[in-house]
Scaffold this motif. Sequence first.
Motif, PDB file in Angstrom:
ATOM      1  N   LEU A 245     -10.784  21.660 109.998  1.00 25.17           N
ATOM      2  CA  LEU A 245     -12.026  21.047 109.530  1.00 25.17           C
ATOM      3  C   LEU A 245     -12.208  21.267 108.029  1.00 25.17           C
ATOM      4  N   THR A 246     -11.871  22.460 107.574  1.00 23.80           N
ATOM      5  CA  THR A 246     -11.993  22.755 106.142  1.00 23.80           C
ATOM      6  C   THR A 246     -11.062  21.878 105.324  1.00 23.80           C
ATOM      7  N   ASN A 247      -9.842  21.682 105.822  1.00 24.76           N
ATOM      8  CA  ASN A 247      -8.899  20.823 105.107  1.00 24.76           C
ATOM      9  C   ASN A 247      -9.402  19.378 105.059  1.00 24.76           C
ATOM     10  N   GLN A 248      -9.966  18.907 106.171  1.00 25.10           N
ATOM     11  CA  GLN A 248     -10.488  17.539 106.180  1.00 25.10           C
ATOM     12  C   GLN A 248     -11.640  17.378 105.197  1.00 25.10           C
ATOM     13  N   VAL A 249     -12.538  18.349 105.192  1.00 22.26           N
ATOM     14  CA  VAL A 249     -13.668  18.281 104.251  1.00 22.26           C
ATOM     15  C   VAL A 249     -13.162  18.296 102.816  1.00 22.26           C
ATOM     16  N   ALA A 250     -12.158  19.135 102.536  1.00 22.79           N
ATOM     17  CA  ALA A 250     -11.609  19.198 101.181  1.00 22.79           C
ATOM     18  C   ALA A 250     -10.966  17.872 100.797  1.00 22.79           C
ATOM     19  N   GLU A 251     -10.240  17.238 101.749  1.00 23.94           N
ATOM     20  CA  GLU A 251      -9.625  15.938 101.459  1.00 23.94           C
ATOM     21  C   GLU A 251     -10.684  14.877 101.179  1.00 23.94           C
ATOM     22  N   GLN A 252     -11.766  14.875 101.983  1.00 20.79           N
ATOM     23  CA  GLN A 252     -12.833  13.901 101.748  1.00 20.79           C
ATOM     24  C   GLN A 252     -13.508  14.115 100.391  1.00 20.79           C
ATOM     25  N   ILE A 253     -13.696  15.392 100.042  1.00 23.64           N
ATOM     26  CA  ILE A 253     -14.319  15.673  98.739  1.00 23.64           C
ATOM     27  C   ILE A 253     -13.411  15.222  97.615  1.00 23.64           C
ATOM     28  N   ASN A 254     -12.100  15.488  97.730  1.00 25.86           N
ATOM     29  CA  ASN A 254     -11.157  15.068  96.685  1.00 25.86           C
ATOM     30  C   ASN A 254     -11.074  13.552  96.598  1.00 25.86           C
ATOM     31  N   ALA A 255     -11.231  12.875  97.762  1.00 27.45           N
ATOM     32  CA  ALA A 255     -11.176  11.410  97.761  1.00 27.45           C
ATOM     33  C   ALA A 255     -12.510  10.786  97.367  1.00 27.45           C
ATOM     34  N   GLY A 256     -13.532  11.582  97.186  1.00 30.41           N
ATOM     35  CA  GLY A 256     -14.836  11.047  96.794  1.00 30.41           C
ATOM     36  C   GLY A 256     -15.609  10.466  97.948  1.00 30.41           C
ATOM     37  N   LYS A 257     -15.281  10.854  99.171  1.00 32.64           N
ATOM     38  CA  LYS A 257     -15.980  10.328 100.342  1.00 32.64           C
ATOM     39  C   LYS A 257     -17.082  11.305 100.761  1.00 32.64           C
ATOM     40  N   GLY A 258     -18.041  10.746 101.493  1.00 34.21           N
ATOM     41  CA  GLY A 258     -19.132  11.580 101.954  1.00 34.21           C
ATOM     42  C   GLY A 258     -20.121  11.895 100.831  1.00 34.21           C
ATOM     43  N   THR A 259     -21.200  12.569 101.217  1.00 33.66           N
ATOM     44  CA  THR A 259     -22.257  12.872 100.243  1.00 33.66           C
ATOM     45  C   THR A 259     -21.754  13.833  99.178  1.00 33.66           C
ATOM     46  N   VAL A 260     -21.107  14.922  99.619  1.00 33.16           N
ATOM     47  CA  VAL A 260     -20.617  15.908  98.654  1.00 33.16           C
ATOM     48  C   VAL A 260     -19.546  15.318  97.758  1.00 33.16           C
ATOM     49  N   GLY A 261     -18.637  14.530  98.352  1.00 27.31           N
ATOM     50  CA  GLY A 261     -17.590  13.906  97.547  1.00 27.31           C
ATOM     51  C   GLY A 261     -18.158  12.952  96.511  1.00 27.31           C
ATOM     52  N   ARG A 262     -19.165  12.159  96.899  1.00 26.25           N
ATOM     53  CA  ARG A 262     -19.773  11.242  95.930  1.00 26.25           C
ATOM     54  C   ARG A 262     -20.494  12.008  94.829  1.00 26.25           C
ATOM     55  N   LEU A 263     -21.127  13.115  95.233  1.00 25.01           N
ATOM     56  CA  LEU A 263     -21.793  13.924  94.210  1.00 25.01           C
ATOM     57  C   LEU A 263     -20.801  14.480  93.192  1.00 25.01           C
ATOM     58  N   ILE A 264     -19.594  14.797  93.660  1.00 28.55           N
ATOM     59  CA  ILE A 264     -18.610  15.398  92.758  1.00 28.55           C
ATOM     60  C   ILE A 264     -17.824  14.335  91.991  1.00 28.55           C
ATOM     61  N   LYS A 265     -17.456  13.223  92.660  1.00 24.30           N
ATOM     62  CA  LYS A 265     -16.533  12.260  92.078  1.00 24.30           C
ATOM     63  C   LYS A 265     -17.199  11.063  91.404  1.00 24.30           C
TER      64      LYS A 265
END
Length: 377
Positions: A245-265
């Motif tokens: 689950l942690t790896n998936q969340v990290a991949e989504q954040i790096n890809a700019g997906k999800g709320t956290v990913g959009r906030l970062i990317k």
Amino acid sequence: MPQKKQTSLAELRVGLLVFTSIVILILVIFAVSGDIALFGRKTIVRTYMSNVDGLRKGAEVRLSGVKVGSVKDIVFRGIPDDPQSPDKVEILMEISGKIDGQDAVQRIRTDSRAILKGAGVLGDNVIDITPGTLKGDPIKNGDRIESQAAKSVGDILNAAQTAISNLNEISEDIKQMTGKIVQGEGTVGRFINDEQFYVNLNKTALQAESLLLSLREGEGTIGRLVKDPALYNQASEVVAQLRQLTNQVAEQINAGKGTVGRLIKDEELYNRANSLVAKLDETSARLERLMAKIERGEGTVGKLLTEEKIYADARDTIESLKSISARLDRGEGTAGLLLKDERLYHNVNNMSAEITKLLYDFRQNPRKYLSIKVTIF
């Protein structure tokens, strides 16, 4: 007879020659040892101390432990005004020795310090001078060296006597404490002498041993947790799932997906935030300018806050309103009567009822009120 006189004169010459040779030999020995400087330059320096503690004339003057001279004289100064004055005794020192082929006085400078020290167990004291540095100026004949207080043998003995006295008191306290412990008094005494405590401790040890044995055999909840391999497998699976689950969340954040990913990317979000911060800064600057104007008394709000005349007028107006409201409460004046007089209330109420009846009658028979009589001659 003349022959005896010649013999006596020759013996006298030989004796004088031997005596002179011995004196020269002694002077050479002292010169080599440094006790007497036959040809060296002598420099007189002085220092002041509050207590010389048995220092005598002729005592050694050392430079970092190396003898370079002797004490020439010890002189009491005049009676001081302050009993704690550190300059009660003047010590004159004659510096004449050499160190490394150079005059020792060259290593004594204005930032050197003279310290009274004990030279041995017999109580002999010497003056030890610390070498100067380049920060100080070279010492000259008659100059003063500042002294530095040092612990004397008497001070050390007094401190040792105090320490021994304190040690004796501590020893007595320890003796009393150990006596109470032996008699079984106090917590430690009961701990050591009470057999019941030993029995209880033995029981506790046996119970702990039994508990560890049951845990080792896998009995009870904790024993099953320790011995059951299924629990380890389940925990391992949970850790693996959490890692996935942690790896998936990290991949989504790096890809700019999800709320956290959009906030970062998302750069647009950053630009909006930056714009918002700029607007907040601009608003803050405007508020600062507005507050400055208000403090200077500019504008309506500034005048209301800073001008005393407006404050006085407002205060007078409030006082007038208070007076009017008080009169209204007391029923004074026309408005007060309107608010307080019950008869006026009933009259107005009756008049309103009569007007209502009149209007109703007018609507039912308007000709009654609108008839026009015309008369012709």
